[in-house]
Design an enzyme around this catalytic site. Structure first.
Site, PDB file in Angstrom:
ATOM      1  N   GLU A 185       1.032  -1.199   0.130  1.00  0.00           N
ATOM      2  CA  GLU A 185       0.043   0.008   0.058  1.00  0.00           C
ATOM      3  C   GLU A 185       0.895   1.079   0.039  1.00  0.00           C
ATOM      4  OE1 GLU A 185      -2.263   0.185   3.684  1.00  0.00           O
ATOM      5  OE2 GLU A 185      -2.664   2.140   3.371  1.00  0.00           O
ATOM      6  N   ASP A 197      -1.051  -1.420   5.915  1.00  0.00           N
ATOM      7  CA  ASP A 197      -1.005  -0.900   7.132  1.00  0.00           C
ATOM      8  C   ASP A 197      -2.033  -1.721   8.098  1.00  0.00           C
ATOM      9  OD1 ASP A 197       0.477   1.150   6.737  1.00  0.00           O
ATOM     10  OD2 ASP A 197      -1.004   2.641   6.340  1.00  0.00           O
ATOM     11  N   ASP A 210      -4.315  -0.699  10.163  1.00  0.00           N
ATOM     12  CA  ASP A 210      -5.116   0.007  10.907  1.00  0.00           C
ATOM     13  C   ASP A 210      -6.352   0.044   9.824  1.00  0.00           C
ATOM     14  OD1 ASP A 210      -4.689   1.248   8.366  1.00  0.00           O
ATOM     15  OD2 ASP A 210      -4.209   3.216   9.294  1.00  0.00           O
ATOM     16  N   ASP A 261      -7.876   1.604   7.801  1.00  0.00           N
ATOM     17  CA  ASP A 261      -7.724   1.988   6.220  1.00  0.00           C
ATOM     18  C   ASP A 261      -7.018   0.830   5.316  1.00  0.00           C
ATOM     19  OD1 ASP A 261      -9.002   4.136   6.003  1.00  0.00           O
ATOM     20  OD2 ASP A 261      -7.499   5.478   5.727  1.00  0.00           O
TER      21      ASP A 261
END
Ligand code: 0RA
Length: 655
Positions: free
Chosen positions: A437, A515, A517, A519
């Site tokens: 990403e 990541d 998280d 998102d």
């Protein structure tokens, strides 16, 4: 079946019907031959072996409720209110029928051709196999006003069948503890059992099913974790459930049911505004993943009736496009369920129905109802036809776009995307590619990797949501084009169907690295959706993985530890502070993104094969996966975030 036979108290079933065939020793010697495997799948299969027998009782018209319990020691109880396994003494073997059913292979005893059997279907080997593979099993039968019991150890009776009381009910209760010397794992997964029970509720309308997990107590209610399934609408509810986050094109699903030559047919279908085709099929309640003659009959009817309708009304000539049979199935969600007395299964995983007579039977039944529906509902018919024409137009655009991508990659020599930092190895079996990403994390990964066998392909921000995009848009998308060319795979059209050509797959590990998280999970899901819809064989081949970067780094002085969850973090803090409260020299760093790690940290935590955690993606349950992806990526927004967060916690570690 005569009324007399239907009386559960009659001895007419005749203990004599049960034949002795094979010993249980064979099952213990080669468990895989009987239940497929001794991994988690085989372990769960034991439950289905027993439940299938209870379902048979339901299909025969006797059982309305099935309860499954997972006990604290991972033993299982399956309880039903069917007729109860017969207990009378069988003449030939001079033993109770119950003992024979439980100890003799293939002695299900129900050789009645008028009833459909789930048990004895795909892997169906009978409850005696479960007994052979259990360190302990207990069968309790309520029948003829009495309660009978027998206990076993690795399939051997501990005592003869005996009466232990009186009862005014009928039914069977089987409790078993899988043999830990046979199974690699003996821990049951609630979700795996729950998913299949939910499916069984849709497939057997009216039946009540319940799963209770005695290993888990709800903190608030102090009750065991439990879930109930029941469907009055059956397959109609099933397709509504599958499409609950899509926009429907029809007012309600079309329902078809019929019977011809002992083959029972039930179909429910609907159309949505999306672009996917979702046909799921079952034979005697068993999911036929590879389809077969019943699905062929369904597709044939769909094409024939819609084509006729369009032609009769001059709808296709007006649109000036060539319609292919694929076009009739865009946005279609359907369940095709048949009950066949003697099903023949073929195909690689025995997931394909072979009985040739079924094609015509399904085709006729579906064709008749569909034709009637179109005539009676011209507005809805028009909506479908418009959708078909749109699909044909889009398909032609997609073919062009796909050709462009695939031709271009041949023209530009190596054809590899400029963004790809390839590895030196040209041996796919040891090569890996990380889909990362963002460009910045991509840069770190490029520095941190072992370039001998690890390639990096950075992806820009959010990739296209393929669940909502039309097919040609997908081939025009830069990131997706890069994935195709980097992996070396292409989509080809064979007999009018799209197939993924993986012959030139360049990496045997494709690792999604995002990541840790919310998102990041969302992007992971977007990429997963793309693979699920357009590169499913890659998932089925076991090539797709998800990287798991750590969530924390806990340090004291020069010492530090990476932690992947809150428990590990607490452990680490406790360890470093040695019981001292609020030890300020212990520092906790929470990683929000890959970008917060330097190249060395990223290597040692997430990329180094000797220390990293990779989760293998599997598409075992295509039905559930379809529903999940449509929910996550489809028209209805609210349920998503919650789901992603929930599932991030439960994701399984596989590799
Ligand atoms: C043999 C014959 C019959 C039923 C069953 C076995 C049977 C097995 C299981 C396993 C779990 N639950 C079950 N329920 C029934 C037919 C019984 C009859 O004809 O009365």
């Amino acid at each position: 079946m005569s009324e007399e036979n239907k009386n559960p108290n009659s001895e007419n079933y005749g203990a004599n019907n049960i034949q002795a065939l094979e010993g249980l020793e064979a099952v213990r010697m080669r468990p895989g031959m009987y239940i497929g495997s001794t991994d988690a799948k085989g372990l769960h299969h034991l439950v289905w072996e027993v439940v299938d027998n209870s379902i048979d009782e339901h299909l025969a018209g006797y059982c309305t409720q099935i309860d499954v319990f997972i006990h604290p020691d991972n033993s299982i109880t399956v309880k039903d209110n069917g007729r109860g396994i017969p207990t009378g003494i069988q003449d030939k073997l001079k033993k109770s029928a119950l003992e024979i059913v439980m100890t003799v292979l293939h002695a299900g005893g129900k050789f009645d051709k008028d009833t459909y059997k789930v048990s004895g279907g795909l892997h169906g080997v009978g409850v005696s196999c479960v007994n052979a593979l259990s360190s302990y099993l207990r069968a309790e039968v309520h029948r003829e006003g009495k309660i009978f019991e027998q206990e076993y150890s690795i399939g051997k009776p501990l005592a003869p069948v005996h009466e232990i009381g009186i009862s005014d009910k009928n039914g069977t209760i089987v409790t078993f503890k899988p043999d830990a010397t046979i199974f690699e794992s003996t821990v049951y997964e609630f979700d795996v059992l729950a998913k299949r029970l939910k499916e069984l509720a849709f497939l057997n309308k009216g039946l009540y099913l319940q799963l209770t997990d005695e290993r888990e107590v709800d903190e608030e209610t102090k009750e065991f974790r439990s879930i109930k399934y029941h469907s009055e609408g059956g397959l109609v509810e099933f397709v509504q459930y599958l499409d609950n986050s899509r926009t429907a094109l029809l007012e309600k699903p079309i329902h078809i049911s019929g019977k011809e030559e002992n083959v029972e047919i039930e179909v429910a279908l609907t159309y949505n505004t999306g672009y996917q085709e979702n046909i799921f099929s079952f034979v005697n309640n068993i999911n036929t993943r590879e389809g077969g003659t019943h699905v062929a009959g369904f597709r044939r009817a769909l094409t024939r009736v819609f084509k006729q309708y369009g032609d009769d009304n001059g709808l296709f000539t007006k649109a000036k496009v060539n319609i292919a049979s694929d076009d009739f199935r865009e946005g279609l969600t359907a369940i095709v369920s048949v009950k066949v007395p003697e099903p023949q299964f073929k195909g690689q995983t025995k997931g394909e129905l072979g009985n040739s007579e079924v094609t015509g039977i399904v085709s006729r039944a579906v064709g008749d109802v569909l034709k009637f529906f179109l005539e009676e509902n011209p507005n809805q018919a028009k909506r479908i036809v418009e959708k078909v024409i749109l699909a044909a137009t889009a398909r032609q655009a997609a073919e062009k776009a796909r050709e462009m991508v695939q031709r271009k990659s041949v023209l530009t020599g190596s054809g590899l995307p400029g963004k790809l930092s390839d590895c030196s190895s040209k041996d796919p079996s040891i090569s890996e590619v990380f889909l990362v990403e963002g460009d910045s994390a991509g840069g770190t990964a490029k520095q941190g990797r072992d370039r001998n066998f690890q390639a990096i392909l950075p992806l820009r921000g959010k990739i296209l949501n393929v669940e909502k995009a039309m097919e040609h848009k997908i081939y025009e998308n830069e990131e997706i084009k890069n994935i195709f060319t980097a992996l070396g795979v292409s989509i080809q059209v064979v007999d009018g169907e799209r197939v993924l050509n993986m012959e030139k797959l360049r990496y045997h590990k494709v690792v999604i690295m995002c990541d840790a998280d919310v998102d990041g999970s969302h992007i992971t899901t977007l990429i997963l959706t793309f693979f699920f819809r357009y590169m499913k064989p890659l998932i089925e081949g076991g090539y797709l993985y998800i990287a798991a970067p750590p969530l924390y780094r806990v340090a004291k002085g020069k010492e530090f530890r990476y932690c992947w969850n809150d428990d590990e973090r607490k452990d680490a803090v406790e360890n470093y502070s040695k019981g001292k409260e609020n030890d300020t020299s212990v520092k906790i760093q929470r990683y929000k993104g890959l970008g917060e790690m330097n190249a060395e940290q990223l290597w040692e935590t997430t990329m180094d094969p000797t220390t990293r955690i990779l989760r293998k993606v599997n598409a075992d349950n295509a039905i559930e996966a379809d529903h999940t992806f449509s929910m996550l990526m489809g028209d209805e927004v609210p349920p998503r975030r919650e789901f992603i967060e929930e599932n991030a916690k439960y994701a399984k570690i596989d590799a």
